[in-house]
Design a protein around this motif. Structure first.
Motif, PDB file in Angstrom:
ATOM      1  N   LYS A 123       0.812  -1.212   0.000  1.00  0.00           N
ATOM      2  CA  LYS A 123       0.000   0.000   0.000  1.00  0.00           C
ATOM      3  C   LYS A 123       0.848   1.267   0.000  1.00  0.00           C
ATOM      4  N   TYR A 124       1.962   1.245   0.708  1.00  0.00           N
ATOM      5  CA  TYR A 124       2.818   2.436   0.789  1.00  0.00           C
ATOM      6  C   TYR A 124       4.160   2.228   0.080  1.00  0.00           C
ATOM      7  N   PHE A 125       4.231   1.206  -0.730  1.00  0.00           N
ATOM      8  CA  PHE A 125       5.474   0.892  -1.443  1.00  0.00           C
ATOM      9  C   PHE A 125       5.649   1.866  -2.608  1.00  0.00           C
ATOM     10  N   PRO A 126       6.848   2.393  -2.818  1.00  0.00           N
ATOM     11  CA  PRO A 126       7.063   3.352  -3.916  1.00  0.00           C
ATOM     12  C   PRO A 126       6.851   2.713  -5.286  1.00  0.00           C
ATOM     13  N   LEU A 127       6.128   3.424  -6.134  1.00  0.00           N
ATOM     14  CA  LEU A 127       5.840   2.932  -7.484  1.00  0.00           C
ATOM     15  C   LEU A 127       6.813   3.524  -8.490  1.00  0.00           C
ATOM     16  N   CYS A 128       7.442   2.646  -9.250  1.00  0.00           N
ATOM     17  CA  CYS A 128       8.298   3.077 -10.365  1.00  0.00           C
ATOM     18  C   CYS A 128       7.673   2.541 -11.640  1.00  0.00           C
ATOM     19  N   LEU A 129       7.264   3.450 -12.514  1.00  0.00           N
ATOM     20  CA  LEU A 129       6.589   3.066 -13.759  1.00  0.00           C
ATOM     21  C   LEU A 129       7.422   3.474 -14.960  1.00  0.00           C
ATOM     22  N   LYS A 130       7.499   2.576 -15.928  1.00  0.00           N
ATOM     23  CA  LYS A 130       8.225   2.856 -17.162  1.00  0.00           C
ATOM     24  C   LYS A 130       7.255   2.810 -18.335  1.00  0.00           C
ATOM     25  N   PHE A 131       7.312   3.854 -19.163  1.00  0.00           N
ATOM     26  CA  PHE A 131       6.437   3.930 -20.336  1.00  0.00           C
ATOM     27  C   PHE A 131       7.224   3.703 -21.616  1.00  0.00           C
ATOM     28  N   ASN A 132       6.563   3.062 -22.542  1.00  0.00           N
ATOM     29  CA  ASN A 132       7.147   2.813 -23.868  1.00  0.00           C
ATOM     30  C   ASN A 132       6.790   3.981 -24.778  1.00  0.00           C
ATOM     31  N   THR A 133       7.761   4.842 -25.026  1.00  0.00           N
ATOM     32  CA  THR A 133       7.524   6.000 -25.893  1.00  0.00           C
ATOM     33  C   THR A 133       8.045   5.787 -27.314  1.00  0.00           C
ATOM     34  N   GLY A 134       8.523   4.575 -27.602  1.00  0.00           N
ATOM     35  CA  GLY A 134       9.033   4.300 -28.941  1.00  0.00           C
ATOM     36  C   GLY A 134      10.129   3.260 -28.994  1.00  0.00           C
ATOM     37  N   MET A 135      10.615   2.829 -27.843  1.00  0.00           N
ATOM     38  CA  MET A 135      11.620   1.772 -27.799  1.00  0.00           C
ATOM     39  C   MET A 135      11.010   0.434 -28.213  1.00  0.00           C
ATOM     40  N   ASN A 136       9.732   0.255 -27.852  1.00  0.00           N
ATOM     41  CA  ASN A 136       8.990  -0.967 -28.180  1.00  0.00           C
ATOM     42  C   ASN A 136       9.689  -2.220 -27.652  1.00  0.00           C
ATOM     43  N   ARG A 137       9.999  -2.131 -26.376  1.00  0.00           N
ATOM     44  CA  ARG A 137      10.603  -3.269 -25.684  1.00  0.00           C
ATOM     45  C   ARG A 137       9.789  -3.523 -24.425  1.00  0.00           C
ATOM     46  N   LEU A 138      10.067  -2.828 -23.354  1.00  0.00           N
ATOM     47  CA  LEU A 138       9.265  -2.908 -22.134  1.00  0.00           C
ATOM     48  C   LEU A 138       8.673  -1.540 -21.829  1.00  0.00           C
ATOM     49  N   GLY A 139       7.502  -1.536 -21.222  1.00  0.00           N
ATOM     50  CA  GLY A 139       6.892  -0.277 -20.831  1.00  0.00           C
ATOM     51  C   GLY A 139       5.411  -0.224 -21.172  1.00  0.00           C
ATOM     52  N   PHE A 140       4.651   0.547 -20.385  1.00  0.00           N
ATOM     53  CA  PHE A 140       3.246   0.785 -20.706  1.00  0.00           C
ATOM     54  C   PHE A 140       3.179   1.570 -22.010  1.00  0.00           C
ATOM     55  N   PHE A 141       2.316   1.152 -22.904  1.00  0.00           N
ATOM     56  CA  PHE A 141       2.229   1.814 -24.199  1.00  0.00           C
ATOM     57  C   PHE A 141       1.683   3.231 -24.062  1.00  0.00           C
ATOM     58  N   TYR A 142       2.147   4.052 -24.963  1.00  0.00           N
ATOM     59  CA  TYR A 142       1.824   5.474 -24.948  1.00  0.00           C
ATOM     60  C   TYR A 142       0.314   5.719 -24.932  1.00  0.00           C
ATOM     61  N   ASP A 143      -0.442   4.885 -25.650  1.00  0.00           N
ATOM     62  CA  ASP A 143      -1.884   5.097 -25.733  1.00  0.00           C
ATOM     63  C   ASP A 143      -2.640   4.502 -24.534  1.00  0.00           C
ATOM     64  N   LYS A 144      -1.904   4.006 -23.539  1.00  0.00           N
ATOM     65  CA  LYS A 144      -2.531   3.431 -22.335  1.00  0.00           C
ATOM     66  C   LYS A 144      -2.322   4.307 -21.105  1.00  0.00           C
ATOM     67  N   VAL A 145      -1.873   5.531 -21.304  1.00  0.00           N
ATOM     68  CA  VAL A 145      -1.582   6.407 -20.172  1.00  0.00           C
ATOM     69  C   VAL A 145      -2.820   6.622 -19.311  1.00  0.00           C
ATOM     70  N   GLN A 146      -3.954   6.897 -19.947  1.00  0.00           N
ATOM     71  CA  GLN A 146      -5.170   7.163 -19.185  1.00  0.00           C
ATOM     72  C   GLN A 146      -5.600   5.939 -18.387  1.00  0.00           C
ATOM     73  N   GLU A 147      -5.430   4.757 -18.939  1.00  0.00           N
ATOM     74  CA  GLU A 147      -5.783   3.543 -18.209  1.00  0.00           C
ATOM     75  C   GLU A 147      -4.908   3.383 -16.969  1.00  0.00           C
ATOM     76  N   VAL A 148      -3.633   3.722 -17.097  1.00  0.00           N
ATOM     77  CA  VAL A 148      -2.746   3.655 -15.934  1.00  0.00           C
ATOM     78  C   VAL A 148      -3.198   4.650 -14.866  1.00  0.00           C
ATOM     79  N   ILE A 149      -3.521   5.857 -15.290  1.00  0.00           N
ATOM     80  CA  ILE A 149      -3.988   6.892 -14.359  1.00  0.00           C
ATOM     81  C   ILE A 149      -5.255   6.435 -13.645  1.00  0.00           C
ATOM     82  N   ASP A 150      -6.208   5.923 -14.418  1.00  0.00           N
ATOM     83  CA  ASP A 150      -7.482   5.474 -13.829  1.00  0.00           C
ATOM     84  C   ASP A 150      -7.261   4.368 -12.808  1.00  0.00           C
ATOM     85  N   LEU A 151      -6.358   3.450 -13.119  1.00  0.00           N
ATOM     86  CA  LEU A 151      -6.093   2.342 -12.207  1.00  0.00           C
ATOM     87  C   LEU A 151      -5.444   2.842 -10.915  1.00  0.00           C
TER      88      LEU A 151
END
Length: 375
Positions: A123-151
């Protein structure tokens, strides 16, 4: 373990490189990448020096095993460790390690994020999030930003400890390459979307070695130097003259002459009976593929006693044959330096082998001892 062959690691040059980077990035904190055994230089000794002498407080590894080794070897030191790829938060044993050993997994997909958010222990653990902005390897996809925010908001999380992305083409121009400019722009847009919806971002990073060399990354709180801290440039050859950060290679690969004898052109050499390309002397050097000195290094040239020697015949498991001129004064036991601390020395070696310094350094096996020096 070798005795005559060794990788000399100059810790004072690691400090020099750090100071050189900080001259250009005085306001950014350093998240030092020490994955793959600190790029072949020794995970624990490099990290210990970086923390105790340079004051670096954040380190990046690729696997939980690397992170755990670092934590166990330096149990009393207060620094954070990030695990960038092999995180396996789906395993309960691994989750316990993250919780109790001050190790932070870099979350890159919804499955792992939901595991963390759904656990009351985190619950209080620090969150480190990585987004895929074009590397196309690991990361939340650019078009999923809102879904991450909502979650995040649904689970009552209103703070991200560290938000990051990764350039795919920082070996090319940061200002002139379209992919680099697009990734930088997308990351700024992601940050704006998140903060505009009431989520705080404490730390951000995008700059890896290539972008650091080009003085790019000042909009973020952190930079993530990897190869550049160890000295080699990560820029393509045509770009290296544009590097603003002039570092020195912290390692020097040394060996010695096991034997030396005269040879005539056409004489078969070693496995496969490769014909010797010229008259001269054959130097038997105590490095082979068992040391990470690849069979791909055949025909590579480097300086021996002031002249150019050439690796001829197949590289063996335990030794290599180097052709030198007949008039060169050389004897058993003489030292050999395959590359030295100057950038160009290792760069020439890599260019001849059609490989990259990352791979050359990481290949060196534990049989070659790392000798740490401080001048």
């Amino acid at each position: 373990m070798r005795y005559g062959s060794r990788l000399i690691v100059q810790l004072d040059l690691l400090e020099y490189n750090y100071r050189e980077i900080k001259k250009h990035f005085p306001d950014q904190q350093v998240l030092f990448m020490v994955k793959a055994d600190a790029y072949g230089h020794g995970l624990v000794p490099i990290s210990r020096f970086a923390h105790l002498e340079l004051g670096i407080k954040e380190f990046g590894t690729a696997s939980l095993g690397e992170a755990l080794k670092l934590r166990e070897e330096l149990p009393k030191e207060a620094f954070d460790i990030y695990v960038f790829s092999d995180i396996q938060v789906d395993l309960e044993l691994h989750r316990d390690v993250y919780l109790n050993r001050r190790i932070i997994p870099v979350l890159t997909n919804f499955n792992d994020l939901e595991i963390i958010l759904n656990s009351s222990d985190f619950k209080y653990f620090p969150l480190c999030l990585k987004f895929n902005t074009g590397m196309n390897r690991l990361g939340f996809f650019y078009d999923k930003v809102q879904e991450v925010i909502d979650l995040l908001k649904k689970k009552g999380r209103h703070e991200i400890e560290h938000l990051m992305t990764h350039y795919s083409s920082s070996s090319l121009s940061m200002s002139g390459n379209k992919r680099n400019t697009e990734q930088a722009q997308r990351f700024q847009e992601i940050k704006e979307m998140i903060t505009q919806q009431g989520i705080t971002i404490k730390k951000t990073s995008i700059a890896n070695s290539g972008s650091i060399e080009q003085n790019s990354g000042h909009s973020e709180t952190h930079i993530r130097p990897g190869l550049i801290m160890y000295g080699p440039s990560s820029l393509l050859p045509k770009m290296r003259e544009d590097s603003l950060v002039q570092t020195k290679v912290i390692s020097q690969l040394e060996s010695y002459v096991i034997d030396v004898f005269p040879i005539t052109k056409g004489t078969p050499i070693g496995y496969g009976a490769t014909p010797c390309p010229d008259n001269g002397q054959i130097v038997i050097m105590a490095l082979g593929y068992g040391d990470g000195f690849s069979t791909n290094y055949q025909n590579v040239q480097f300086e021996i006693n002031g002249v150019m020697g050439k690796i001829v015949g197949r590289v063996n498991m335990d030794m290599s044959q180097v052709l030198v001129p007949s008039d060169l004064k050389i004897k058993r036991g003489d030292p050999i330096i395959v590359w030295n601390h100057e950038r160009d020395s290792l760069a020439r070696f890599c260019e001849q082998t059609n490989t990259i310094p990352y791979e050359v350094l990481c290949r060196i096996t534990p049989r070659v001892p790392r000798i740490y020096q401080l001048k």
